[in-house]
Design a protein around this motif. Structure first.
Motif, PDB file in Angstrom:
ATOM      1  N   MET A 114       0.843  -1.195   0.000  1.00  0.00           N
ATOM      2  CA  MET A 114       0.000   0.000   0.000  1.00  0.00           C
ATOM      3  C   MET A 114       0.886   1.257   0.000  1.00  0.00           C
ATOM      4  SD  MET A 114      -3.472   0.427   0.790  1.00  0.00           S
ATOM      5  CE  MET A 114      -4.137   0.081   2.391  1.00  0.00           C
ATOM      6  N   CYS A 115       1.912   1.268   0.828  1.00  0.00           N
ATOM      7  CA  CYS A 115       2.828   2.422   0.879  1.00  0.00           C
ATOM      8  C   CYS A 115       3.487   2.617  -0.487  1.00  0.00           C
ATOM      9  CB  CYS A 115       3.902   2.216   1.949  1.00  0.00           C
ATOM     10  SG  CYS A 115       3.255   2.327   3.626  1.00  0.00           S
ATOM     11  N   GLN A 116       3.950   1.500  -1.066  1.00  0.00           N
ATOM     12  CA  GLN A 116       4.610   1.597  -2.380  1.00  0.00           C
ATOM     13  C   GLN A 116       3.640   2.160  -3.426  1.00  0.00           C
ATOM     14  OE1 GLN A 116       7.508  -1.143  -4.673  1.00  0.00           O
ATOM     15  NE2 GLN A 116       5.524  -2.133  -4.843  1.00  0.00           N
ATOM     16  N   TYR A 117       2.379   1.701  -3.353  1.00  0.00           N
ATOM     17  CA  TYR A 117       1.376   2.160  -4.322  1.00  0.00           C
ATOM     18  C   TYR A 117       1.176   3.679  -4.226  1.00  0.00           C
ATOM     19  CZ  TYR A 117      -2.914   2.372  -7.025  1.00  0.00           C
ATOM     20  OH  TYR A 117      -3.855   2.696  -7.982  1.00  0.00           O
ATOM     21  N   TYR A 118       1.003   4.172  -3.007  1.00  0.00           N
ATOM     22  CA  TYR A 118       0.774   5.620  -2.819  1.00  0.00           C
ATOM     23  C   TYR A 118       1.997   6.424  -3.242  1.00  0.00           C
ATOM     24  CZ  TYR A 118      -3.814   5.364  -0.634  1.00  0.00           C
ATOM     25  OH  TYR A 118      -5.155   5.185  -0.430  1.00  0.00           O
ATOM     26  N   LYS A 119       3.184   5.845  -3.068  1.00  0.00           N
ATOM     27  CA  LYS A 119       4.404   6.556  -3.470  1.00  0.00           C
ATOM     28  C   LYS A 119       4.491   6.621  -4.999  1.00  0.00           C
ATOM     29  CE  LYS A 119       9.377   6.621  -2.868  1.00  0.00           C
ATOM     30  NZ  LYS A 119      10.566   6.039  -2.266  1.00  0.00           N
ATOM     31  N   LEU A 120       4.291   5.466  -5.651  1.00  0.00           N
ATOM     32  CA  LEU A 120       4.454   5.423  -7.114  1.00  0.00           C
ATOM     33  C   LEU A 120       3.303   6.125  -7.840  1.00  0.00           C
ATOM     34  CD1 LEU A 120       5.760   1.752  -7.578  1.00  0.00           C
ATOM     35  CD2 LEU A 120       7.090   3.879  -7.404  1.00  0.00           C
ATOM     36  N   LYS A 121       2.098   5.958  -7.344  1.00  0.00           N
ATOM     37  CA  LYS A 121       0.927   6.506  -8.054  1.00  0.00           C
ATOM     38  C   LYS A 121       0.749   8.004  -7.785  1.00  0.00           C
ATOM     39  CE  LYS A 121      -3.484   5.685  -9.753  1.00  0.00           C
ATOM     40  NZ  LYS A 121      -3.743   5.108 -11.068  1.00  0.00           N
TER      41      LYS A 121
END
Ligand SMILES: NC(=O)c1ccc[n+]([C@@H]2O[C@H](COP(=O)([O-])OP(=O)(O)OC[C@H]3O[C@@H](n4cnc5c(N)ncnc54)[C@H](O)[C@@H]3O)[C@@H](O)[C@H]2O)c1
Length: 316
Positions: A151-158
């Protein structure tokens, strides 16, 4: 100057992080937030909000009230407690993290959120566990840590949210008791050595787990949050390591320092959780990318724990 909110500020990590951050950024710039009322001394030390991190509007109001730009999100049901109530573990751990990430996206906040060695599972290589490896945990707590990392990675990349994270090992500290994890024996042994002269350990003597002393854990995440953005190359969570020892080795060190101490071993349900986790961690990425370095080994940690607990219990 940063304006910081610590969510879960009364816990084992939060209660020490809040003092360290206030020392660095000034008491008025670091706000505590927890479901539980803080102790009197904590109330006097600086701003504090009592509230539920599962409620997004409550969090949003606290962020606005104090013009917060940085959040340390520490709320979670830990491994052993999480196995007693897996539904609550999922709802609280994921719900509160999603609230924080959504608000970080909206309000352009920097976020720290801790993962754990619990994100690994029985199929993960146990020794020098690599940064990139099999992540198939068998506890609900571990499931929330893997999902949280993604989830953290998603918010960072998106959406470009500046969210940073580490996979903490078991944390050893003397100020605030631990909150229901599988590595709690490594704290309880010191308390009971001084209070009772004996300890019955809930994992077997050969159990080896990665651990870290709290001052290293606190300094580590403060350095991570201060590091220039371009140095943060891992988008999920950094492996972070300090010391690994067996329960027997720990008992032997305590025995050497507390005359007459005896330790017995009676594994309970937590043994199965311990057996599913790594014994040691390869944290070379954290060391190379942002300069992570631990200071406390087993002996130095044990000396410091005993010295401080003796003062706490009024013993010589
Ligand atoms: N302590 C460790 O050894 C360790 C190891 C690895 C990872 N971590 C992670 O670090 C974080 C903090 O761990 P800790 O050991 O300090 O936990 P803890 O249980 O000691 O503290 C958690 C705090 O959150 C508060 N809280 C619970 N529900 C809340 C809610 N709905 N709203 C507001 N506050 C709420 C609790 O009152 C408590 O003070 C967790 O994410 C944990 O998974 C801890």
């Amino acid at each position: 100057m940063k304006k910081i909110l610590i969510i879960g500020a009364n816990g084992q990590i939060g209660s020490e992080l809040i003092a360290a951050l206030r020392g660095k950024y000034g008491a008025g710039n670091v706000v505590g937030f927890d479901l539980r009322e803080p102790k009197e001394e904590q109330k006097k030390a600086g701003p504090f909000e009592v509230g539920d991190a599962s409620k997004k509007e409550v969090l949003a109001a606290a962020l606005d009230r104090h013009s917060i730009d940085t959040v340390f999100h520490l709320v979670a049901l830990l491994s052993a407690t999480g196995e007693k109530d897996p539904d609550l573990c999922w709802t609280l751990n994921m719900g509160s993290l999603k609230n924080v990430l959504d608000l970080a996206r909206e309000k352009k906040l920097q976020v720290f959120w801790p993962s754990s060695i619990a994100a690994f599972g029985p199929a993960t290589p146990k020794v020098k566990t690599p940064q990139e490896t099999v992540m198939a945990p068998t506890t609900m707590y571990g499931v929330t840590k893997v999902a949280g990392e993604l989830m953290c990675q998603y918010y960072k990349l998106k959406w470009g949210v500046d969210v940073r994270s580490v996979r903490y090992p078991g944390l050893i500290s003397w100020k605030t008791p631990p909150g229901g994890g599988t590595t709690d024996y490594a704290v309880a042994i010191f308390y009971e050595a001084l209070q009772k002269g004996s300890y019955e350990c809930f994992v077997g003597q050969k159990t080896i787990l990665p651990m870290m002393y709290m001052p290293d854990a606190i300094r580590g995440i403060m350095e991570l949050m201060e590091a220039p953005k371009e140095k943060i190359k891992v988008n999920t969570s950094y492996n972070l390591a300090a010391i690994s020892f067996s329960a027997q080795e720990l008992a032997d060190v305590v025995k050497k320092k507390v005359p007459g101490f005896s330790c017995s071993f009676k594994p309970d349900a937590r043994q199965k959780i311990a057996d599913s986790w790594p014994q040691s961690i390869d944290d070379s990425a954290a060391r190379a990318d942002w300069g992570w370095k631990h200071e406390y080994g087993l002996e130095k940690m044990a000396d410091d724990m005993l010295e401080n607990l003796k003062k706490k219990f009024g013993k010589k």
